[in-house]
Design an enzyme around this catalytic site. Sequence first.
Site, PDB file in Angstrom:
ATOM      1  NE  ARG A 241      -4.209  -1.617   0.137  1.00 31.84           N
ATOM      2  CZ  ARG A 241      -4.262  -2.738  -0.563  1.00 31.84           C
ATOM      3  NH1 ARG A 241      -3.228  -3.087  -1.323  1.00 31.84           N
ATOM      4  NH2 ARG A 241      -5.327  -3.504  -0.532  1.00 31.84           N
ATOM      5  CD  GLU A 270      -2.904   3.804  -5.394  1.00 37.08           C
ATOM      6  OE1 GLU A 270      -3.986   3.299  -5.760  1.00 37.08           O
ATOM      7  OE2 GLU A 270      -1.908   3.129  -5.057  1.00 37.08           O
ATOM      8  CG  HIS A 288      -3.249  -0.242  -6.833  1.00 33.74           C
ATOM      9  ND1 HIS A 288      -3.699   0.453  -5.748  1.00 33.74           N
ATOM     10  CD2 HIS A 288      -3.257  -1.551  -6.454  1.00 33.74           C
ATOM     11  CE1 HIS A 288      -3.982  -0.390  -4.751  1.00 33.74           C
ATOM     12  NE2 HIS A 288      -3.717  -1.615  -5.171  1.00 33.74           N
TER      13      HIS A 288
END
Length: 329
Positions: A241, A270, A288
Amino acid sequence: MPARVVYFNIDGGLDYENQLLAEWGVADKIELVGVTTPDNAEDTFVEAVADADGVLVEYFEVTRAVMERLPKLKVISLQAIGVSNVDLDAATDLGIGVTNTPGFCSEDVALHTVGMIIDLVRKISFLDRSVRAGHWNPMLGGLPTRVSGKTIGLVFFGSIPKLMVPILQAIGLRVIVYAPTKSAEYLEEYGVEKVDSLDELLATSDIVSLHTPLLPETRHLIGKRELELMKPTAFLINTARGPVVDEPALVEALTTGQIAGAGVDVIEDEDTEKSDLFPLENVLITPHAAFISEESLADGRRIALQQLVQRLVFNEAPENLVNMGTGTR
């Protein structure tokens, strides 16, 4: 009446899910409703889920305030592994079960991570960019070194790093692990060595790969102090993450040569899709994407739906319950 489940801002239709319900013989027991909206406001979510027994979400932040406005809600199914976007304590207090989908993309993330390691070590993407910019020079960026005999440190040891170990060992890497909840004997079964502290792992490793969930205690787990412990020839890989790494500190370490390079599939912000990492030549970045494959997406949808069926159709504790909030509503 069938149980009502809202799929909130989930890409794609529900044909696959309804097909599964028919195969499982419960199509008349549960109704799936898709709600797609560019508005992620709390009021919009509450209005969409007001009459639902269950909701399936991926990224929406489900706070205590949201759950308190949904007295009918019994279960929140996360079509993801991470659960940081749901207030688990609040869900437990309110009797709402929360589930996730562990393992649905382990193979995909493991392969993506190993790919990043190989790419960085062999400068594959860097050289590809240089050729496309008009430079046919294999010496650009300095000479790579072999990985055989070097050390990779894995931070935590769940399903993803377990799948990586045989590949890493096959290319000659020594594997060490920082995993406070795992014993040395357990790790020995996988042919890896336990280290007692994160500092030891960072100082020892030529490659550091992060595999931690995002929790309050893992936010900015890797910051300026930790990066200064790493070798100037070392690489940092983050397919976990974004906020596990203090991004400004990483930018500084990469810019000053504190570490040699990094591979990241995640960034801190993000939502805006912007990062000061983007212009740096010694960073490999993917959007991602490590978890994505045809198979992983299908598995994630199936597992997430199974949790809803277990709770709402059979009134059972879901297999992947992550809190103690089921069965009380």
